[in-house]
Design a protein around this motif. Structure first.
Motif, PDB file in Angstrom:
ATOM      1  N   VAL A  16       0.876  -1.182   0.000  1.00  0.00           N
ATOM      2  CA  VAL A  16       0.000   0.000   0.000  1.00  0.00           C
ATOM      3  C   VAL A  16       0.909   1.228   0.000  1.00  0.00           C
ATOM      4  CG1 VAL A  16      -1.819   1.270   1.219  1.00  0.00           C
ATOM      5  CG2 VAL A  16      -1.784  -1.242   1.252  1.00  0.00           C
ATOM      6  N   TYR A  17       0.630   2.161  -0.943  1.00  0.00           N
ATOM      7  CA  TYR A  17       1.490   3.318  -1.139  1.00  0.00           C
ATOM      8  C   TYR A  17       0.764   4.616  -0.692  1.00  0.00           C
ATOM      9  CZ  TYR A  17       4.007   0.056  -4.126  1.00  0.00           C
ATOM     10  OH  TYR A  17       4.678  -1.031  -4.612  1.00  0.00           O
ATOM     11  N   GLY A  18       1.639   5.572  -0.262  1.00  0.00           N
ATOM     12  CA  GLY A  18       1.112   6.920  -0.011  1.00  0.00           C
ATOM     13  C   GLY A  18       1.061   7.701  -1.311  1.00  0.00           C
ATOM     14  N   ALA A  19       0.652   8.975  -1.225  1.00  0.00           N
ATOM     15  CA  ALA A  19       0.485   9.783  -2.436  1.00  0.00           C
ATOM     16  C   ALA A  19       1.798  10.004  -3.160  1.00  0.00           C
ATOM     17  CB  ALA A  19      -0.153  11.139  -2.071  1.00  0.00           C
ATOM     18  N   ASN A  20       2.938   9.904  -2.445  1.00  0.00           N
ATOM     19  CA  ASN A  20       4.245  10.126  -3.055  1.00  0.00           C
ATOM     20  C   ASN A  20       4.950   8.806  -3.370  1.00  0.00           C
ATOM     21  OD1 ASN A  20       4.031  12.966  -2.874  1.00  0.00           O
ATOM     22  ND2 ASN A  20       4.660  12.893  -0.703  1.00  0.00           N
ATOM     23  N   ASP A  21       4.140   7.755  -3.480  1.00  0.00           N
ATOM     24  CA  ASP A  21       4.652   6.427  -3.847  1.00  0.00           C
ATOM     25  C   ASP A  21       5.556   5.822  -2.777  1.00  0.00           C
ATOM     26  OD1 ASP A  21       3.362   5.987  -6.327  1.00  0.00           O
ATOM     27  OD2 ASP A  21       4.751   7.386  -7.289  1.00  0.00           O
ATOM     28  N   GLU A  22       5.499   6.347  -1.526  1.00  0.00           N
ATOM     29  CA  GLU A  22       6.251   5.716  -0.463  1.00  0.00           C
ATOM     30  C   GLU A  22       5.416   4.564   0.097  1.00  0.00           C
ATOM     31  OE1 GLU A  22       3.755   8.850   1.657  1.00  0.00           O
ATOM     32  OE2 GLU A  22       4.725   8.524  -0.288  1.00  0.00           O
ATOM     33  N   THR A  23       6.081   3.478   0.472  1.00  0.00           N
ATOM     34  CA  THR A  23       5.386   2.314   1.006  1.00  0.00           C
ATOM     35  C   THR A  23       4.983   2.607   2.454  1.00  0.00           C
ATOM     36  OG1 THR A  23       6.702   0.832  -0.381  1.00  0.00           O
ATOM     37  CG2 THR A  23       5.543  -0.145   1.508  1.00  0.00           C
ATOM     38  N   VAL A  24       3.681   2.449   2.728  1.00  0.00           N
ATOM     39  CA  VAL A  24       3.193   2.726   4.078  1.00  0.00           C
ATOM     40  C   VAL A  24       2.718   1.456   4.768  1.00  0.00           C
ATOM     41  CG1 VAL A  24       2.539   5.108   3.515  1.00  0.00           C
ATOM     42  CG2 VAL A  24       0.866   3.262   3.229  1.00  0.00           C
ATOM     43  N   GLY A  25       2.607   0.356   4.041  1.00  0.00           N
ATOM     44  CA  GLY A  25       2.142  -0.886   4.657  1.00  0.00           C
ATOM     45  C   GLY A  25       1.924  -1.961   3.610  1.00  0.00           C
ATOM     46  N   GLU A  26       1.381  -3.098   4.073  1.00  0.00           N
ATOM     47  CA  GLU A  26       1.151  -4.249   3.188  1.00  0.00           C
ATOM     48  C   GLU A  26      -0.177  -4.877   3.568  1.00  0.00           C
ATOM     49  OE1 GLU A  26       3.182  -8.623   2.275  1.00  0.00           O
ATOM     50  OE2 GLU A  26       4.253  -7.104   3.469  1.00  0.00           O
ATOM     51  N   ILE A  27      -0.997  -5.212   2.531  1.00  0.00           N
ATOM     52  CA  ILE A  27      -2.309  -5.793   2.785  1.00  0.00           C
ATOM     53  C   ILE A  27      -2.122  -7.198   3.354  1.00  0.00           C
ATOM     54  CG2 ILE A  27      -4.448  -6.610   1.746  1.00  0.00           C
ATOM     55  CD1 ILE A  27      -4.330  -4.321  -0.173  1.00  0.00           C
ATOM     56  N   ASP A  28      -2.758  -7.415   4.512  1.00  0.00           N
ATOM     57  CA  ASP A  28      -2.678  -8.704   5.179  1.00  0.00           C
ATOM     58  C   ASP A  28      -3.920  -9.532   4.904  1.00  0.00           C
ATOM     59  OD1 ASP A  28      -1.468 -10.574   7.238  1.00  0.00           O
ATOM     60  OD2 ASP A  28      -3.407 -10.097   8.201  1.00  0.00           O
ATOM     61  N   THR A  29      -5.107  -8.969   5.138  1.00  0.00           N
ATOM     62  CA  THR A  29      -6.345  -9.729   5.038  1.00  0.00           C
ATOM     63  C   THR A  29      -7.446  -8.854   4.455  1.00  0.00           C
ATOM     64  OG1 THR A  29      -5.710 -10.942   7.041  1.00  0.00           O
ATOM     65  CG2 THR A  29      -8.008 -11.127   6.311  1.00  0.00           C
ATOM     66  N   LEU A  30      -8.320  -9.473   3.657  1.00  0.00           N
ATOM     67  CA  LEU A  30      -9.535  -8.817   3.172  1.00  0.00           C
ATOM     68  C   LEU A  30     -10.695  -9.281   4.022  1.00  0.00           C
ATOM     69  CD1 LEU A  30      -9.081  -9.203  -0.719  1.00  0.00           C
ATOM     70  CD2 LEU A  30      -8.391  -7.295   0.736  1.00  0.00           C
ATOM     71  N   LEU A  31     -11.523  -8.363   4.526  1.00  0.00           N
ATOM     72  CA  LEU A  31     -12.675  -8.708   5.356  1.00  0.00           C
ATOM     73  C   LEU A  31     -13.939  -8.554   4.532  1.00  0.00           C
ATOM     74  CD1 LEU A  31     -11.636  -6.869   8.666  1.00  0.00           C
ATOM     75  CD2 LEU A  31     -11.209  -9.257   8.002  1.00  0.00           C
ATOM     76  N   ILE A  32     -14.733  -9.626   4.444  1.00  0.00           N
ATOM     77  CA  ILE A  32     -15.933  -9.646   3.616  1.00  0.00           C
ATOM     78  C   ILE A  32     -17.136  -9.337   4.495  1.00  0.00           C
ATOM     79  CG2 ILE A  32     -17.298 -10.978   1.978  1.00  0.00           C
ATOM     80  CD1 ILE A  32     -14.405 -10.405   1.112  1.00  0.00           C
ATOM     81  N   GLY A  33     -18.031  -8.450   4.008  1.00  0.00           N
ATOM     82  CA  GLY A  33     -19.216  -8.099   4.751  1.00  0.00           C
ATOM     83  C   GLY A  33     -20.330  -9.090   4.543  1.00  0.00           C
ATOM     84  N   ASP A  34     -21.505  -8.817   5.186  1.00  0.00           N
ATOM     85  CA  ASP A  34     -22.653  -9.710   5.083  1.00  0.00           C
ATOM     86  C   ASP A  34     -23.193  -9.789   3.668  1.00  0.00           C
ATOM     87  OD1 ASP A  34     -22.441 -10.118   7.774  1.00  0.00           O
ATOM     88  OD2 ASP A  34     -23.944  -8.573   8.315  1.00  0.00           O
ATOM     89  N   ASN A  35     -22.901  -8.768   2.847  1.00  0.00           N
ATOM     90  CA  ASN A  35     -23.399  -8.763   1.464  1.00  0.00           C
ATOM     91  C   ASN A  35     -22.461  -9.484   0.515  1.00  0.00           C
ATOM     92  OD1 ASN A  35     -21.267  -7.017   1.513  1.00  0.00           O
ATOM     93  ND2 ASN A  35     -22.398  -5.228   0.739  1.00  0.00           N
ATOM     94  N   GLY A  36     -21.368 -10.057   1.055  1.00  0.00           N
ATOM     95  CA  GLY A  36     -20.442 -10.806   0.214  1.00  0.00           C
ATOM     96  C   GLY A  36     -19.425  -9.939  -0.482  1.00  0.00           C
ATOM     97  N   GLN A  37     -19.422  -8.651  -0.195  1.00  0.00           N
ATOM     98  CA  GLN A  37     -18.479  -7.728  -0.812  1.00  0.00           C
ATOM     99  C   GLN A  37     -17.352  -7.405   0.170  1.00  0.00           C
ATOM    100  OE1 GLN A  37     -18.908  -6.717  -4.030  1.00  0.00           O
ATOM    101  NE2 GLN A  37     -20.725  -8.031  -4.113  1.00  0.00           N
ATOM    102  N   ILE A  38     -16.201  -6.943  -0.418  1.00  0.00           N
ATOM    103  CA  ILE A  38     -15.068  -6.564   0.429  1.00  0.00           C
ATOM    104  C   ILE A  38     -15.494  -5.340   1.239  1.00  0.00           C
ATOM    105  CG2 ILE A  38     -12.677  -5.767   0.474  1.00  0.00           C
ATOM    106  CD1 ILE A  38     -12.265  -7.182  -2.204  1.00  0.00           C
ATOM    107  N   ASP A  39     -15.429  -5.463   2.556  1.00  0.00           N
ATOM    108  CA  ASP A  39     -15.892  -4.394   3.443  1.00  0.00           C
ATOM    109  C   ASP A  39     -14.718  -3.619   4.012  1.00  0.00           C
ATOM    110  OD1 ASP A  39     -17.528  -2.802   5.019  1.00  0.00           O
ATOM    111  OD2 ASP A  39     -17.434  -4.205   6.693  1.00  0.00           O
ATOM    112  N   ARG A  40     -13.728  -4.334   4.553  1.00  0.00           N
ATOM    113  CA  ARG A  40     -12.574  -3.695   5.138  1.00  0.00           C
ATOM    114  C   ARG A  40     -11.306  -4.434   4.723  1.00  0.00           C
ATOM    115  NH1 ARG A  40     -14.053  -4.236  11.171  1.00  0.00           N
ATOM    116  NH2 ARG A  40     -15.312  -5.912  10.297  1.00  0.00           N
TER     117      ARG A  40
END
Length: 361
Positions: free
Chosen positions: A283-307
């Motif tokens: 995950v990048y900031g506005a200046n293309d600096e690395t601010v983190g890495e996606i660990d997990t996708l959380l799915i909501g009750d509607n089956g869509q990516i929520d968080r």
């Protein structure tokens, strides 16, 4: 008639010696001396004021009148019952800077001066203050004739009547009646105007009250709408981060990043991506600096990516802090010629580290 009598009286007075010699010879033989005045000469003459005493027996220099104040002209004369000129009526005004008014001056106060050319001048010794304080001359009724010139007669009832047939009493009564009617009419007009103005003011107040009431209702409606909008916005900016504990945080705005060779992925395209496509991505900031890495996708009750859970900080996978953000806070760019994706967030690594740690649902 009055002018004729006045002229005769002056002539008789100023030529008493000549008259005494000829009184037994009847009328028509009265001689006029060079020093005598005719009433027609006296009326209309200017009277001057000299601050210094003047000697009538000594001729004055030519132009001496230019040093004197011109205080007015003779409008009339007063003749006693013995035929003696006792006073003159002087019309003053210009000298005082006021409207002209008549004052009487005793004849013995007037000096008759001659200049070297034989011209005669009437001079008095007075002051502006004395003239201002002098009472205005009022013409009396004399022998049934008003001094203004109206012929008067006496009736049996001792009512003075003007020759046009109207009595002064009747004239005064008519004037009073006319003035009274005018005052009554003015009062009625004022009452009508006041009533009209009062009604107009009442209508204006009523209209203003209605307008103010409408404005108040509009303001209340707008306030309710703004309050509801603020509540909705506050709710929209609040998200539950953990399952065991509710944590409120302000949502980050979605960034608007543009990169060459990449295009913003549509929402339906992102929802079709698998966890393998996104998990482990940086995950990048506005200046293309690395601010983190996606660990997990959380799915909501509607089956869509929520968080999305982002690992922030640490080194070689150690000491990382999981932070949950909503998927709406992320911008996903996809390579137009391949499957590579870049994920951006409007934040820095330090700001993400300050967020509550995700404990898991």
């Amino acid at each position: 008639m009055k002018r004729f009598l006045s002229t005769t009286a002056i002539v008789l007075t100023m030529t008493s010696a000549a008259f005494a010699e000829a009184h037994s010879e009847g009328f028509g033989n009265v001689a006029v001396e060079q020093t005598d005045f005719l009433a027609s000469d006296l009326i209309g003459m200017r009277i001057y004021n000299s601050e210094a005493e003047v000697d009538a027996a000594t001729p004055v220099a030519n132009g001496a009148e230019q040093e004197w104040d011109d205080i007015g002209e003779i409008n009339d004369i007063i003749v006693s019952k013995d035929g003696e000129v006792t006073a003159v009526i002087l019309g003053i005004g210009g000298f005082l800077g006021l409207g002209e008014r008549d004052v009487s001056i005793s004849m013995d106060k007037i000096r008759i001066l001659n200049d070297e050319d034989g011209d005669r001048f009437l001079v008095v010794n007075t002051s502006k203050e004395m003239l201002e304080q002098a009472p205005e001359f009022e013409r009396p009724m004399m022998d049934g004739e008003a001094m203004e010139g109206e012929a008067m007669t006496e009736t049996d009832d001792n009512v003075t009547v003007v020759t046009n047939g109207e009595t002064e009493t009747e004239e005064m009564a008519n004037e009073v009646e006319a003035e009274t009617e005018e005052m009554v009419q003015d009062t009625e007009n004022a009452a009508e105007n006041l009533e009209a103005e009062t009604e107009e003011m009442a209508n204006e107040v009523e209209a203003e009250s209605e307008e103010m009431e409408q404005e108040a209702e509009t303001m209340m409606e707008n306030a309710e709408a703004e309050t509801e909008e603020a509540v909705n916005e506050a709710e929209a900016n609040t998200t539950v981060i953990t399952g065991d504990e509710t944590v409120e945080r302000e949502l980050l705005p979605r960034p608007e990043v543009e990169r060459e060779g990449y295009a913003a992925a549509e929402a339906d395209m992102i929802q079709q991506m698998s966890a393998d496509d996104l998990e482990g991505s940086y995950v990048y900031g506005a200046n293309d600096e690395t601010v983190g890495e996606i660990d997990t996708l959380l799915i909501g009750d509607n089956g869509q990516i929520d968080r999305v859970v982002i690992n922030v900080g640490g080194f070689l996978g150690l000491g990382e802090k999981p932070v949950a953000v909503t998927f709406d806070e992320l911008q996903v760019l996809k390579n137009v010629e391949g499957d590579d994706v870049r994920i951006y967030i409007d934040s820095t690594e330090e700001r993400l580290e300050s967020q509550p740690e995700y404990q898991g649902d």
